[in-house]
Design an enzyme around this catalytic site. Sequence first.
Site, PDB file in Angstrom:
ATOM      1  N   LYS A 125       0.701   1.265  -3.048  1.00 13.43           N
ATOM      2  CA  LYS A 125       1.316  -0.056  -3.193  1.00 13.43           C
ATOM      3  C   LYS A 125       1.955  -0.251  -4.568  1.00 13.43           C
ATOM      4  O   LYS A 125       2.989  -0.910  -4.692  1.00 13.43           O
ATOM      5  CB  LYS A 125       0.258  -1.146  -2.939  1.00 13.43           C
ATOM      6  CG  LYS A 125      -0.353  -1.098  -1.550  1.00 13.43           C
ATOM      7  CD  LYS A 125       0.678  -1.388  -0.470  1.00 13.43           C
ATOM      8  CE  LYS A 125       0.036  -1.529   0.904  1.00 13.43           C
ATOM      9  NZ  LYS A 125      -0.410  -0.274   1.491  1.00 13.43           N
ATOM     10  N   GLU A 209      -1.817  -9.241  -8.174  1.00 18.15           N
ATOM     11  CA  GLU A 209      -0.614 -10.043  -8.000  1.00 18.15           C
ATOM     12  C   GLU A 209      -0.916 -11.510  -8.274  1.00 18.15           C
ATOM     13  O   GLU A 209      -2.053 -11.960  -8.074  1.00 18.15           O
ATOM     14  CB  GLU A 209      -0.066  -9.908  -6.568  1.00 18.15           C
ATOM     15  CG  GLU A 209       0.495  -8.545  -6.243  1.00 18.15           C
ATOM     16  CD  GLU A 209       0.977  -8.460  -4.804  1.00 18.15           C
ATOM     17  OE1 GLU A 209       0.638  -9.368  -4.017  1.00 18.15           O
ATOM     18  OE2 GLU A 209       1.676  -7.499  -4.487  1.00 18.15           O
ATOM     19  N   HIS A 244      -7.634 -12.653   4.975  1.00 25.11           N
ATOM     20  CA  HIS A 244      -6.383 -11.924   4.848  1.00 25.11           C
ATOM     21  C   HIS A 244      -6.035 -11.142   6.105  1.00 25.11           C
ATOM     22  O   HIS A 244      -5.157 -10.272   6.069  1.00 25.11           O
ATOM     23  CB  HIS A 244      -6.404 -10.986   3.628  1.00 25.11           C
ATOM     24  CG  HIS A 244      -6.753 -11.688   2.356  1.00 25.11           C
ATOM     25  ND1 HIS A 244      -5.912 -12.588   1.744  1.00 25.11           N
ATOM     26  CD2 HIS A 244      -7.883 -11.663   1.601  1.00 25.11           C
ATOM     27  CE1 HIS A 244      -6.493 -13.064   0.654  1.00 25.11           C
ATOM     28  NE2 HIS A 244      -7.684 -12.529   0.556  1.00 25.11           N
ATOM     29  N   ARG A 301       4.270   1.551  10.216  1.00 24.00           N
ATOM     30  CA  ARG A 301       3.734   1.753  11.569  1.00 24.00           C
ATOM     31  C   ARG A 301       4.099   0.539  12.415  1.00 24.00           C
ATOM     32  O   ARG A 301       4.698  -0.420  11.921  1.00 24.00           O
ATOM     33  CB  ARG A 301       2.217   1.894  11.521  1.00 24.00           C
ATOM     34  CG  ARG A 301       1.547   0.728  10.792  1.00 24.00           C
ATOM     35  CD  ARG A 301       0.035   0.773  10.895  1.00 24.00           C
ATOM     36  NE  ARG A 301      -0.616  -0.155   9.991  1.00 24.00           N
ATOM     37  CZ  ARG A 301      -0.761  -1.465  10.203  1.00 24.00           C
ATOM     38  NH1 ARG A 301      -0.254  -2.002  11.291  1.00 24.00           N
ATOM     39  NH2 ARG A 301      -1.393  -2.239   9.335  1.00 24.00           N
TER      40      ARG A 301
END
Length: 682
Positions: A125, A209, A244, A301
């Site tokens: 990431k 973040e 999440h 995906r």
Amino acid sequence: MSPTTHSAPRFDTLLVANRGEIACRVMRTARRMGLRTVAVYSDADANARHVREADEAVRLGPAAARESYLNVEAVIEAARRTGAGAIHPGYGFLSENGAFVEALEAAGIVFVGPPAPAIAAMGDKSAAKARMQDAGVPLVPGYHGEGQDDALLFEEAGRIGYPVLLKASAGGGGKGMRVVENDGEFQAALDGCRRESKAAFGDDRMLIEKYLVQPRHVEVQVFCDRHGDGVYLFERDCSVQRRHQKVLEEAPAPGMTEALRREMGEAAVRAAREIGYVGAGTVEFLLDADQSFYFMEMNTRLQVEHPVTEMITGQDLVEWQLRVAMGERLPLAQDELTITGHSFEARLYAEDPEQDFLPATGTLSRFALDLAGAGLEADKVRLDSGVESGDAVSMHYDPMLAKLIVHGDDRAQALATLNRALAALDVRGVVTNRAFLQRLAGHPAFRAAELDTRFIERHEATLFAERETAPEVYAAAALIGLHQLARECESDSPWDRHDGFRLNAAHTIRIALCAPEHAADEDDAESVTVVEGRRERESAPWQLSLKDQTFSATLEPLEGDAVAVTIDGHRRRLQARRDDNVVVMVDPMRETRLYWRRIDAIDHGQRETESTLTAPMHGTVVALLTEAGTRVEKGMPLMVMEAMKMEHTLAAPADGHVERFHFAAGDTVGQGDVLLEFAPEE
């Protein structure tokens, strides 16, 4: 970066390296295309639906995913044994494993998905953020560096400014992710994220973040072929989440202008082309209240929520995947894609929302969707499921059982269909979130499309509030229970009756009704007095008395579990049943459960309080947070368990002492196992 332009070899046999609803979904499309299908399974899935539906099935290994579905060598050997020319990974497990893709290439087997370098580019990431920045895709402020020292991460979180979001660098699906509100919570959250990330991905690196306070989660479906063409199939709003993980998704996203849709779609295609992408992918964005959007990640995906895109575009994305994997060009160009209507997807999980979404296990005694009984059109409702009645739900895998997908001409119509379909979904034997999904879909803020990623937390008070039950609802529950009581009599002989037969007058049956959680305390029950009609006239209404109100009521059985209850001339259609002593009533707006018992059948015995703490589900002990002999206060964390890929902290039920633990970190425990001896203080 451009994708490889050569054509892939065609194949006639497809192996699906996954389980559950996605394996069944892929095999249905493959069979329609004339392909032979091969399933793989673990010992826990030997009798699973995807195994039963495949043309062939091969055992991979024991129940643990790392010894079966994540065993690269075993999956490739299964393809060799069955002559499978291609492998579809579904989602999860090996779907984003670059080493797996490289191994397939070496074995001459087609991977239905992107090339290994594209997976690697988005799998890390932190590196992906740098690539996207170079490609001109907007980013959320954060830290994506290589340094992973605790002190450095703590300093970066402070620089970014709380609240921040800790995320596993190699992660996805909500694993290894936590919101940190202040510096006092940081270290504990970091430790927990690293444990989850290490267990799920074998990698405990973190990125940080800025946590946007009220963003929406909007993602764009992209598709690229081996000839350099790329399109976006519009967007989905996936803002309603818990831990999440998405719960309700819809397409298109509410409130999108054509300009914003085009801007986000083009940014998503640009991101895919930057890494030489091939196949189906999803570029996820955070959409702020001011309509600014920021790249979050790319899932290399097929996504769980892809059916809502299929519903509004009329395209089969799995078929697209297979055709692209065969080297064909994309079926449609960008200007040929259109949006028709609106679609929702609700994820049905084996979990208990009333117990902090604790995963549930058991055997599905019934799993059915009664479309006809609910007055639903088959082309407007779709149930993607990997289970059937009689199937077992184990502790070993993700708790998602099925996806309920609906379509309507507009959002309001689609939402009404969703509510009706949820009411028609009958699941017994395992606790699920079906009733919670109804509350979500019926919430005024959701109906008004007032969405953000903290929707559930923001509306927790109303989503979990105890709603007052109207007298008419108690009367209906009493009637349903009495109807079943009458059906239990298989003969006309008065000696076989269960209703207190009398020669000269109808007998009064007193019934206690209460919420199931109060079943042990009769003081919490609403008392219903029932005056039975004379049995020689079976069509006569029941006379039901509740406190100072009296109702005249009848019940008419309809299709399946549907009934029509008429109370004082007001007829309502319900899905209704009685499970043991619990009456369940479901209409398109809500589910009501009431414990039903005859007053004369009440057990007045007192329950003994156990000085133990038992496992609420099957799982593995991750950590013991205190030592035997320690005094603890009520609510203090005692141990951490992991089940269905999520961690669960067990707390002290009261002030007292932990006398001894029965299990250590790493031990597997079963639901109901006594975990520790606990001595509460008097």
